[in-house]
Design a protein around this motif. Sequence first.
Motif: not given
Length: 100
Positions: A86-100
């Motif tokens: 979760x911490x890495x995802x908030x930084x944009x380096x992990x997870x799947x990001x759905x962006x408008x």
Amino acid sequence: MTRTGAFRLAEEVTSYVYMILAVVQNVYVNYGKPGQKALTHVTLEEAKKYVEEDQFSVGSIGPKMEVAIKFAEQSGRAIICSLDHADLAMEGTAGTHIIN
């Protein structure tokens, strides 16, 4: 709290990022098949296309993707990731990001 309740809460507090914690690090297309691919950053259009293609299991990641898409449509960004990242995802380096 249900996903619907969490979504409503995110709207109420004017959240700009909606994070859904799952048991997986990323959402995948062609899961368990040749060509399996982790999604990292996808546009709303791409995410909707994958939903239309039935890429996501109805009993698993499918509902999470639908809620993430709905939030991203209204507020710009949703993330699906594992708790461990979760911490890495908030930084944009992990997870799947759905962006408008």
